[in-house]
Design a protein around this motif. Sequence first.
Motif, short mmCIF file in Angstrom:
data_model
loop_
_atom_site.label_atom_id
_atom_site.label_comp_id
_atom_site.label_asym_id
_atom_site.label_seq_id
_atom_site.Cartn_x
_atom_site.Cartn_y
_atom_site.Cartn_z
N SER A 1 -73.73 -39.42 -65.99
CA SER A 1 -73.04 -38.77 -64.87
C SER A 1 -73.65 -39.12 -63.52
O SER A 1 -73.18 -38.66 -62.49
CB SER A 1 -73.06 -37.25 -65.05
OG SER A 1 -72.41 -36.90 -66.25
N GLY A 2 -74.72 -39.91 -63.52
CA GLY A 2 -75.31 -40.37 -62.26
C GLY A 2 -76.49 -39.56 -61.77
O GLY A 2 -76.97 -39.78 -60.65
N GLN B 1 -68.84 -36.47 -59.97
CA GLN B 1 -68.26 -36.31 -58.63
C GLN B 1 -69.34 -36.00 -57.60
O GLN B 1 -69.34 -36.55 -56.49
CB GLN B 1 -67.23 -35.18 -58.64
CG GLN B 1 -65.97 -35.48 -59.43
CD GLN B 1 -65.06 -34.26 -59.54
OE1 GLN B 1 -65.39 -33.18 -59.04
NE2 GLN B 1 -63.92 -34.42 -60.19
N LEU B 2 -70.28 -35.14 -57.98
CA LEU B 2 -71.37 -34.78 -57.07
C LEU B 2 -72.24 -35.99 -56.76
O LEU B 2 -72.59 -36.24 -55.60
CB LEU B 2 -72.22 -33.66 -57.67
CG LEU B 2 -73.44 -33.22 -56.86
CD1 LEU B 2 -73.04 -32.76 -55.48
CD2 LEU B 2 -74.20 -32.12 -57.60
N SER B 3 -72.60 -36.73 -57.78
CA SER B 3 -73.43 -37.92 -57.59
C SER B 3 -72.76 -38.92 -56.66
O SER B 3 -73.37 -39.46 -55.73
CB SER B 3 -73.73 -38.57 -58.94
OG SER B 3 -74.49 -39.75 -58.77
N ILE C 1 -79.28 -34.91 -71.90
CA ILE C 1 -79.99 -35.96 -71.15
C ILE C 1 -79.11 -37.20 -71.04
O ILE C 1 -78.95 -37.78 -69.95
CB ILE C 1 -81.33 -36.31 -71.83
CG1 ILE C 1 -82.29 -35.12 -71.75
CG2 ILE C 1 -81.96 -37.54 -71.16
CD1 ILE C 1 -83.59 -35.34 -72.49
N TYR C 2 -78.51 -37.60 -72.15
CA TYR C 2 -77.62 -38.77 -72.13
C TYR C 2 -76.43 -38.54 -71.19
O TYR C 2 -76.06 -39.42 -70.41
CB TYR C 2 -77.12 -39.08 -73.55
CG TYR C 2 -78.15 -39.68 -74.47
CD1 TYR C 2 -78.53 -41.02 -74.33
CD2 TYR C 2 -78.75 -38.92 -75.47
CE1 TYR C 2 -79.49 -41.58 -75.17
CE2 TYR C 2 -79.71 -39.47 -76.31
CZ TYR C 2 -80.07 -40.81 -76.16
OH TYR C 2 -81.02 -41.35 -76.99
N LEU C 3 -75.85 -37.35 -71.27
CA LEU C 3 -74.69 -37.05 -70.43
C LEU C 3 -75.06 -37.01 -68.95
O LEU C 3 -74.30 -37.48 -68.10
CB LEU C 3 -74.07 -35.73 -70.85
CG LEU C 3 -73.35 -35.72 -72.21
CD1 LEU C 3 -72.95 -34.30 -72.59
CD2 LEU C 3 -72.13 -36.63 -72.18
#
Length: 316
Positions: free
Chosen positions: A20-21, A227-229, A14-16
């Motif tokens: 990560s956006g 990158q996706l975000s 969850i934190y990661l």
Amino acid sequence: NNHEGSFELAKKLIYLAHQSGADAVKFQTIEPHLLIQKSNQERINTLKKFYLNPNQYKELASISNDLGIIFLSTPFSIDCLSWLKHLVPAIKISSGDITYISLLKKVAAIGKPIFLSTGMSTMEEIKTAIEVICELSPLENPKKNICIMHCISSYPTENHDANLNCLNTIKKFGCSIGYSDHTIGIEASKCAVALGARVIEKHFTISKNYSSFRDHQLSSDPEEMMQLSKSIKEIQNLLGTNQKKLFDCEKNTYYAARRSLVVSKNLPAGTVIQESDLESLRPLGHIPSNNLGNVVGKKLTVSLKAGEFLRKEFLN
């Protein structure tokens, strides 16, 4: 399921994901004995290793709320809805359960937005599921609260099977559309956004090589999710709105590139304007060239030299 039953890893993911956006995290609430036929004990035992209990889900929801990231979980049984519905702002129906009408009815009656995953589905099955939901939902406009998630239930999905053009087909149901991406990498998700998907679901892992469990390799790790975000935000900026209008950034070009009516020869006062007396030249000055029809036949009140702008105040 990439926590593989580790509550500590579930919390860390969850934190990661937040870092990560991602806008939301989604788990799967599975009670193995309510999902798998009892003779398939090997499969039940495997799923038991991934099991998280209700109190653990409550803590995961609390962690998510504190971080400001949406907490979601897909129910794989009717029984878990009694407590799960209080933890989530929306409910996801898995592709395998789009024809599980009893579950659809119970979820619809809760009156929360629904993500409807459509892997392995036909258009008729999607239509039926939407009708069931709309019939029982207490929401004023149930269709507006359904997001149809295009999905291919193959792990991983090969690019040639992604069938992203189906997003254009499912728009006809009048719901929001999204994409549950099981391809390797993020290109398919980016394409889906460009085609109109407003929700992207991507499996998430701490590491693509965490274990031999199949989902890790087709999942995004924190770097790829970031990158996706970022890419989705860039694509949304590029897509803009569905309005066609003069944008502020175009105004300088607009005045420079549009044409005005200019007299093509010396004309004395009293001349009745003919089309042959005029030409259309840049820049846009006084009378736009598309007003030619309103000018022909009017009389000049002043003398003009060839090349001068025609102005409304010069006409009678």
